[in-house]
Design a protein around this motif. Structure first.
Motif, PDB file in Angstrom:
ATOM      1  N   ARG A  13      45.316   0.244   4.918  1.00 11.94           N
ATOM      2  CA  ARG A  13      46.702   0.376   5.848  1.00 11.94           C
ATOM      3  C   ARG A  13      47.352   1.678   5.175  1.00 11.94           C
ATOM      4  O   ARG A  13      48.066   2.256   6.486  1.00 11.94           O
ATOM      5  CB  ARG A  13      47.630  -0.760   5.723  1.00 11.94           C
ATOM      6  CG  ARG A  13      48.789  -0.751   6.184  1.00 11.94           C
ATOM      7  CD  ARG A  13      49.379  -2.117   6.575  1.00 11.94           C
ATOM      8  NE  ARG A  13      48.524  -2.800   7.293  1.00 11.94           N
ATOM      9  CZ  ARG A  13      48.873  -4.077   7.940  1.00 11.94           C
ATOM     10  NH1 ARG A  13      49.822  -4.892   7.316  1.00 11.94           N
ATOM     11  NH2 ARG A  13      48.055  -4.543   8.789  1.00 11.94           N
ATOM     12  N   ASP A  35      55.338  -1.334  16.109  1.00 10.30           N
ATOM     13  CA  ASP A  35      55.231  -1.668  14.643  1.00 10.30           C
ATOM     14  C   ASP A  35      53.712  -1.946  14.406  1.00 10.30           C
ATOM     15  O   ASP A  35      53.355  -2.808  13.386  1.00 10.30           O
ATOM     16  CB  ASP A  35      56.239  -2.577  14.066  1.00 10.30           C
ATOM     17  CG  ASP A  35      57.609  -2.288  14.200  1.00 10.30           C
ATOM     18  OD1 ASP A  35      57.945  -1.020  14.071  1.00 10.30           O
ATOM     19  OD2 ASP A  35      58.381  -3.117  14.424  1.00 10.30           O
ATOM     20  N   GLU A  81      43.695   0.768  13.137  1.00  9.45           N
ATOM     21  CA  GLU A  81      43.516  -0.649  12.617  1.00  9.45           C
ATOM     22  C   GLU A  81      43.190  -1.534  14.117  1.00  9.45           C
ATOM     23  O   GLU A  81      43.637  -1.103  15.080  1.00  9.45           O
ATOM     24  CB  GLU A  81      44.632  -1.330  12.035  1.00  9.45           C
ATOM     25  CG  GLU A  81      45.219  -0.950  10.640  1.00  9.45           C
ATOM     26  CD  GLU A  81      45.620  -1.680   9.525  1.00  9.45           C
ATOM     27  OE1 GLU A  81      45.683  -3.034  10.190  1.00  9.45           O
ATOM     28  OE2 GLU A  81      46.303  -1.402   8.889  1.00  9.45           O
ATOM     29  N   TRP A 109      50.884   3.880  16.271  1.00 12.88           N
ATOM     30  CA  TRP A 109      52.070   2.989  15.677  1.00 12.88           C
ATOM     31  C   TRP A 109      52.251   1.670  16.709  1.00 12.88           C
ATOM     32  O   TRP A 109      53.033   0.892  16.336  1.00 12.88           O
ATOM     33  CB  TRP A 109      53.133   3.587  15.283  1.00 12.88           C
ATOM     34  CG  TRP A 109      53.004   4.413  13.993  1.00 12.88           C
ATOM     35  CD1 TRP A 109      52.635   5.734  14.078  1.00 12.88           C
ATOM     36  CD2 TRP A 109      52.902   4.185  12.642  1.00 12.88           C
ATOM     37  NE1 TRP A 109      52.409   6.268  12.991  1.00 12.88           N
ATOM     38  CE2 TRP A 109      52.492   5.302  11.871  1.00 12.88           C
ATOM     39  CE3 TRP A 109      53.176   2.838  12.039  1.00 12.88           C
ATOM     40  CZ2 TRP A 109      52.382   5.406  10.599  1.00 12.88           C
ATOM     41  CZ3 TRP A 109      52.838   3.036  10.597  1.00 12.88           C
ATOM     42  CH2 TRP A 109      52.582   3.983   9.923  1.00 12.88           C
ATOM     43  N   HIS A 162      49.967  -0.736  13.148  1.00 14.37           N
ATOM     44  CA  HIS A 162      49.568   0.311  12.009  1.00 14.37           C
ATOM     45  C   HIS A 162      48.484   1.002  12.448  1.00 14.37           C
ATOM     46  O   HIS A 162      47.474   0.679  13.239  1.00 14.37           O
ATOM     47  CB  HIS A 162      48.958  -0.649  11.104  1.00 14.37           C
ATOM     48  CG  HIS A 162      50.024  -1.524  10.078  1.00 14.37           C
ATOM     49  ND1 HIS A 162      51.110  -0.701   9.398  1.00 14.37           N
ATOM     50  CD2 HIS A 162      50.439  -2.469  10.303  1.00 14.37           C
ATOM     51  CE1 HIS A 162      52.013  -1.746   8.916  1.00 14.37           C
ATOM     52  NE2 HIS A 162      51.666  -2.943   9.427  1.00 14.37           N
ATOM     53  N   HIS A 222      45.589   5.103   6.937  1.00 14.54           N
ATOM     54  CA  HIS A 222      45.863   5.493   8.437  1.00 14.54           C
ATOM     55  C   HIS A 222      44.597   6.136   8.844  1.00 14.54           C
ATOM     56  O   HIS A 222      45.015   7.004   9.740  1.00 14.54           O
ATOM     57  CB  HIS A 222      47.037   6.391   8.477  1.00 14.54           C
ATOM     58  CG  HIS A 222      48.364   5.743   7.867  1.00 14.54           C
ATOM     59  ND1 HIS A 222      49.490   6.433   7.675  1.00 14.54           N
ATOM     60  CD2 HIS A 222      48.673   4.466   7.571  1.00 14.54           C
ATOM     61  CE1 HIS A 222      50.464   5.834   7.182  1.00 14.54           C
ATOM     62  NE2 HIS A 222      50.036   4.181   7.235  1.00 14.54           N
TER      63      HIS A 222
END
Lengths: 987, 200
Positions: A440, A377, A382, A328, A379, A443
């Motif tokens: 998204r 913040d 990604e 994250w 994801h 994950h």
């Protein structure tokens, strides 16, 4: 004389003095005059061939104005004649004046002369000073002037071409344009280019050709602008040196060695970027004040800048970016090219680009000597690219250049819980459905889904867990089967899994309380979707679910849904799947821990269209009207809310609106008041978008036959009733009838000598009847005829009755018939008559023998016109036939062939066919009444005393009745009609 | 002997291929130079015969010259062309450079590079013809009076392009006459060497 000599001596002396004074004065005047208007001396010419200026200097005494004349030497043409006031060099005493020539000074030789001027007085002209041109015979070359001239845009330039010795001039071109020329000397020609535009990078050419283009010479000219740079600013990257930038500004159109040169603080500037409008010049030391001078052949332009170093810090781009990555978040670090940055307060912006959706975000960080930032913040799983750019935090000047991008991919993480819903068919089968997890939401790459069914009451799973591939988005469910497990409240639980683990469970109640709401509300689509509003429900503790689907779908429908949090009472539904012309059903469910309850339902179209299919139409006749009926259009084809129907009648190619049925529930329509014929009707259903193409039905309107039949039956009934009344009346008044129509036959008056024997009357037919029908052995319908008994035979009998007053010479019956049937007297004839009356045919069938007491008879019985049977009455026979063809002619009809009914006739009828075949032949079949039948009975009794003919249904009219003939006609017509009617009704 | 003969044949093949390559380059150069001339003529609005007279001092190869002399002659002329072209380009850049490079500049660069290739190929042929290293021909007599004013410079540059065009065309013609001669001479030289080695 003495006196003169003495006196003269004194006088002579005084005169001499006076003369001397005069001479001296005059000479002084002359001397003074010669000093002011001195002829200019030491005339010198100083040409500047680049600027085409000719500087002229001379010694001109005290004069302040001079006349100056310049001539082209060869042609002695005046170029300039002007009075000038030259400047005087105080040291040398030389007068100086500068003249700018239009033509290059090389073009041809120029001669200059000057004279002094004082008012109107002028001195002599000075000697001629000549500036030699390049067209002297000693210079035989082919030449062009000026060469490589540089002029501003809009300037005029005069060129001259000096021909080679012995060469003939042809033309001059400026680029590709032929120029007008002026001859300046024997070999020199000139031309002027006016208002020149900016030249090509290589310069514009002016070319001079010799005759026949054998040789050429030329010159190039550069036309452009002086420099005009802008945006001059200096800054520092390394906190020590200065880097100055400027924009070249307006294009000068000069290149190469004619291009603009720049000087920064009087030092030639070394440009870091060449060939661009923006130029950067570097200076090793921060000087604080800078002056930039831009120079080109047409001029120069200066710009200045001044600033403190700390106010002009533009950090260089960070280098060697690196990152420590988590699921994250990530920590990005970099290095600086200069160590001096370690103490510099920096503000840095980090540009983060998500490769998946190309989403770009910028985050700003600050710190002294900033070298790393923490990016939260992000994801999981990604790919990101990160760039960094910094500026000075204090006295911010500008952002530095972006660093090269750093690429990294975050680690994977457990998936998000899927969004689960359920679809139940009417047969209690259905499916648990869920929305696919986006990248998204996943994950990481999904490995599979797991679906299990759990009973909260029993707190255990009621079916084995099912593992489904990541591409599966539904699991079948059978509520009936699940109910068999003993619990009617089952929860379906769906989890998604990837390599990092399992998602939180997503559940949905399988038991749906789907009580249909009372009304289905129509909603109108707006720009923001379908706006749904509802009242808050206390049961919606878990929020709401709005579900929508194609209204025409009934089983295993592709349903979409959205979950709305509790407390919300409106939502706008928008979907990429929405299509115009499809009716969508929207259902609102409240969700609680126990169940999902259907609260409300809507219907709507994104866009209403005209129906895609037409209705099924049928048309038929109903009584005298036309009834149109149709079946409703299937829902899938309606493509809009049906608003009603339009009914058209087709007139050729045009449809005329008959009716507009605004009630979509109406399925029939009756068209009244139409006459018989064929009609086409078109019925079109319409929605808010318009009508469909319509369905056409054709129908032929027939006359209404039931009514006709009823009319006929009614008529028959009335006639029957009338007949019955008449019959009844006749029966009741039979005495009167008998009296009127059949009065009693008076008893014969017997002579006194006639024995009155008391005994029964012998009613046996007398062989002396007055009329006897004689049968002819051979039947010929065309030859049937009445055979009268010869009068001789009757004489005997006639004697017997001849005394009676009522009797005449003729038999009574014959007289009667003569009156009734025809005005022509009946003339009985022997059968030898060649043309017996046609009417006799009928009497032939009658086969009645009158006993002489018969006073009543029918025309049917007797020959109409005995005379007509004679030769002389032949035309009347025809008339009789014609008559028979137009109405009732019972007596005219031939009998059925019978041996005992044929009447002998020596001569055939003239038109036996017409007689035989034409007209009504009822008696042909009435055999019962035929004389044959009567004869077979072997008695004439039935005919005795009868008021009617046995062959007739008519009453025999009494004699002496007025207008008997006319009445009989009417009666005959009515009887004919009635008989026809009866006949036509017979099978 | 057999091995030597094989080598001789292989050497002839190499020469043929070198000759073919040189011919091809010369043809390409001729085409590109024609294009360059056309571009220049259009740019400056020059007539086709704007400038006559030779700038290259080397005389055209006579038919009486042998192959090596012809090659040497061509080689020398092309070298002078190259020299002139370099000077012209430099002078043009000095006078007019600094702006955007257009079609003319690109074509000029292409001709320069093609001319260098052709000179190399002719040098290889020369080397193959007499077996000795190629001596750089003298540039004496080369007209290097660079014009002062720009118009004359343009005419001069144009004359240089025409010289390149002329010598590329001359090279094509000369190389067409060369193959049999060079191969025979090559074989003859090889045989003479063989004879000498046999005598030894």
């Amino acid at each position: 004389m003495a006196r003169l000599s003495v006196s003269p001596t004194s006088k002579l002396n005084s005169s001499f003095v006076w003369l001397l004074c005069l001479v001296l004065g005059f000479s002084t005047m002359l001397i003074h005059a010669k000093t002011v208007l001195t002829i200019p001396q030491q005339l010198r010419l100083f040409p500047n061939r680049d600027t085409q200026e000719l500087s002229i200097s001379w010694l001109g005494g005290t004069a302040t104005t001079f006349d100056l004349i310049i001539l082209r030497t060869e042609f002695n043409e005046t170029v300039l004649y002007e009075t000038v006031s030259p400047t005087v060099n105080e040291e040398s005493g030389l007068h100086q004046w500068t003249w700018t020539s239009v033509e290059p000074l090389e073009c041809t030789s120029l001669s200059v002369q000057i004279r002094s001027r004082d008012g109107q007085s002028t001195s002599e002209w000075s000697y001629t000073e000549t500036l030699q041109g390049k067209d002297l015979p000693s210079n035989k070359d082919f030449q062009m002037y000026p060469q490589d001239r540089i002029v501003p845009v809009g300037a005029n330039t005069t060129f001259c071409c000096i021909m080679e010795e012995g060469m003939v001039f042809d033309e001059m071109y400026y680029e590709r344009i032929v120029m007008n020329v002026t001859r300046l000397s024997r070999r020199t020609y000139s031309t002027t280019v006016f208002d020149q535009e900016a030249s090509r990078p290589a310069g514009n050419n002016l070319v001079c050709y010799s005759k026949n283009k054998e040789k050429l010479t030329g010159a190039s000219v550069f036309v452009g602008y002086p420099p005009l740079p802008t945006d001059f600013k200096c800054e520092t990257h390394d906190l020590r040196s200065a880097v100055c930038q400027l924009n070249e500004g307006r294009e000068t159109h000069f290149y190469g060695k004619r291009g603009t040169r720049y000087f920064l603080n009087k030092r030639n500037c070394t440009w870091l970027q060449q060939g661009q409008k923006e130029k950067t010049c570097s200076v090793d030391k921060w000087e604080g004040n800078w002056t930039l001078v831009a120079v080109n052949p047409l001029g120069q332009y200066s710009l200045t800048d001044s600033a403190e170093l700390s106010h002009r810090v533009c950090p260089v781009a960070p280098v060697k970016l690196d990152a420590i990555v988590d699921a994250w978040n990530a920590t990005v670090s970099w290095q600086w090219e200069y160590d001096s940055y370690s103490s510099l307060a920096l503000v840095c912006k980090v540009q983060i680009t998500n490769s998946g959706d190309n989403e770009l975000t910028e985050r700003v960080f600050s710190g002294v000597g900033l070298r790393s930032v923490f990016l939260s913040d992000l994801h999981p799983d990604e790919r990101y690219s990160v760039k960094v750019s910094c500026g000075a935090q204090q006295n911010f000047w500008k952002w530095g250049n972006w660093s090269n991008p750093l690429y990294f991919t975050t680690k994977i993480y457990v998936p998000e819980a899927p969004d689960v819903w359920i679809w139940i068919n009417r047969d209690n089968t259905g499916k648990v459905i869920w929305k696919p997890l986006t990248r998204r939401q996943s994950h990481g790459k999904l490995t599979h889904y797991e679906v299990s069914f759990w009973s909260p009451e029993e707190n255990q799973t009621v079916a084995p867990t099912v593992s489904l591939s990541p591409s599966t988005l539904a699991a079948p469910v059978n509520l009936t089967q699940i109910a068999s497990f003993g619990s009617d409240k089952i929860i379906a639980v769906v989890t998604a899994k990837n390599d990092a683990g399992s998602s939180p469970p997503a559940s949905v109640h399988l038991h749906l309380t789907s009580v249909e709401p009372l009304t289905v509300t129509r909603i109108v689509y707006t720009d923001k979707g379908f706006p749904l509003f509802w009242e808050s429900s206390a049961s919606a503790t878990g929020g709401y679910v709005v579900e929508w689907l194609d209204a025409s779908c009934s089983r295993d429908c592709p349903v979409e849904w959205i979950k709305v949090p509790a407390g919300t009472t409106n939502v706008s539904i928008e979907s990429d799947q929405f299509q115009p012309g499809i009716r969508y059903n929207f259902s609102l469910y409240s969700c609680s821990s126990d169940s999902n309850e259907l609260l409300q339902r809507w219907q709507g179209y994104v866009q209403e269209l005209v129906p895609s299919a037409s209705l099924t139409l049928s048309a038929g006749q109903q009584d005298s009207d036309i009834l149109l009926t149709w079946r409703e259009i299937p829902l899938v084809n309606r493509r809009g809310f049906l608003l009603g129907y339009n009914i058209y009648i087709s007139n050729g190619y045009q449809l005329t609106l008959l009716a507009n049925l605004s009630d979509a529930e109406t399925m029939s329509y009756t068209i009244k008041g139409l006459t018989k014929g064929t009609y086409k009707f078109t019925v079109k259903a319409y929605t808010a978008a318009g009508e469909d193409t319509g369905t056409t039905a054709s129908v032929t309107l027939e006359p209404y036959t039931d009514w006709l039949i009823l009319e006929i039956l009614a008529s028959l009934g009335i006639v029957t009733l009338l007949l019955a009344v008449v019959t009844f009346a006749c029966y009741k008044k039979r005495k009167w009838v008998k009296k009127a129509f059949y009065p009693d036959i008076p008893e014969p008056k017997l002579p006194s000598d006639w024995p009155r024997a008391q005994g029964p009357l012998d009613v046996k037919p007398s062989p002396h009847s007055m009329v006897r029908v004689v049968e002819k052995p051979e039947y010929d319908c065309s030859k049937e005829m009445l055979v009268a008994i010869p009068e001789e035979d009757e004489d005997d009998e006639g004697q017997g009755i001849g005394d009676e007053p009522v009797d005449t010479d003729e038999p009574t019956s014959l007289r009667y018939y003569n009156q009734v049937v025809d005005e022509h007297p009946i003339r009985l004839r022997f059968p030898d008559s060649s043309t017996s009356s046609v009417s006799s045919m009928d009497s032939a069938h009658t086969d009645v023998t009158y006993t002489g007491i018969q006073t009543s008879g029918s025309s049917l019985v007797l020959q109409l016109d005995p005379q007509g049977s004679s030769e002389g009455r032949q035309p009347q026979l025809n008339q009789s036939v014609s008559y028979g063809g137009g109405g009732y002619r019972p007596q005219m009809q031939p009998r059925a062939p019978s041996d005992d009914m044929g009447l002998a006739s020596p001569e055939p009828f003239l038109e036996p066919q017409a007689t035989c075949t034409g007209g009504y032949k009822p008696q042909c079949s009435w055999h019962l009444d035929s004389p044959t039948d009567a004869a077979e009975r072997g008695s004439l009794a039935p005919s005795l005393g009868s008021p009617t003919s046995v062959a007739s249904t008519q009453f025999l009219l009494p004699d002496g009745e007025e207008h008997a003939g006319e009445k009989r006609q009417l009666s005959s017509s009515a009887a004919t009609w009635f008989t026809n009617l009866l006949s036509s009704t017979k099978p | 002997m057999a091995g030597r003969r094989t080598r001789n044949i292989n050497g002839a093949d190499v020469r043929r291929s070198t000759l073919a390559r040189a011919s091809g380059i010369a043809e390409q150069l001729h085409y590109e130079c024609s294009t360059l001339l056309e571009l220049f003529r259009k740019r400056e609005s020059f007539p086709e015969d704007v400038a006559d007279g030779r700038l290259v001092s080397t005389p055209p190869p006579s038919s009486q010259l042998d192959a090596r002399d012809k090659l040497w002659c061509i080689h020398s002329a092309l070298l002078q062309c190259q020299n002139l072209l370099e000077k012209a380009t430099a002078k043009e850049e000095e006078e007019l450079g600094g702006g955007r490079k257009g079609e003319y500049e690109n074509q000029r660069k292409m001709v320069k590079e093609r001319l260098s290739l052709l000179i190399l190929s002719i040098g290889e042929l020369l080397k193959a013809a007499d077996g000795t290293a190629v001596l750089t021909p003298s540039l004496e007599g080369l007209e290097l009076n660079i014009p002062v004013n720009l118009f004359e410079l343009k005419v001069w540059v144009y004359r240089i392009f025409k010289e390149v065009d002329y010598w590329s065309k001359t090279t094509i013609t000369a190389l067409k006459d060369l193959p049999s001669v060079t191969v025979k001479e090559g074989v003859r030289t090889t045989r003479a060497r063989d004879r000498r080695s046999t005598r030894r």
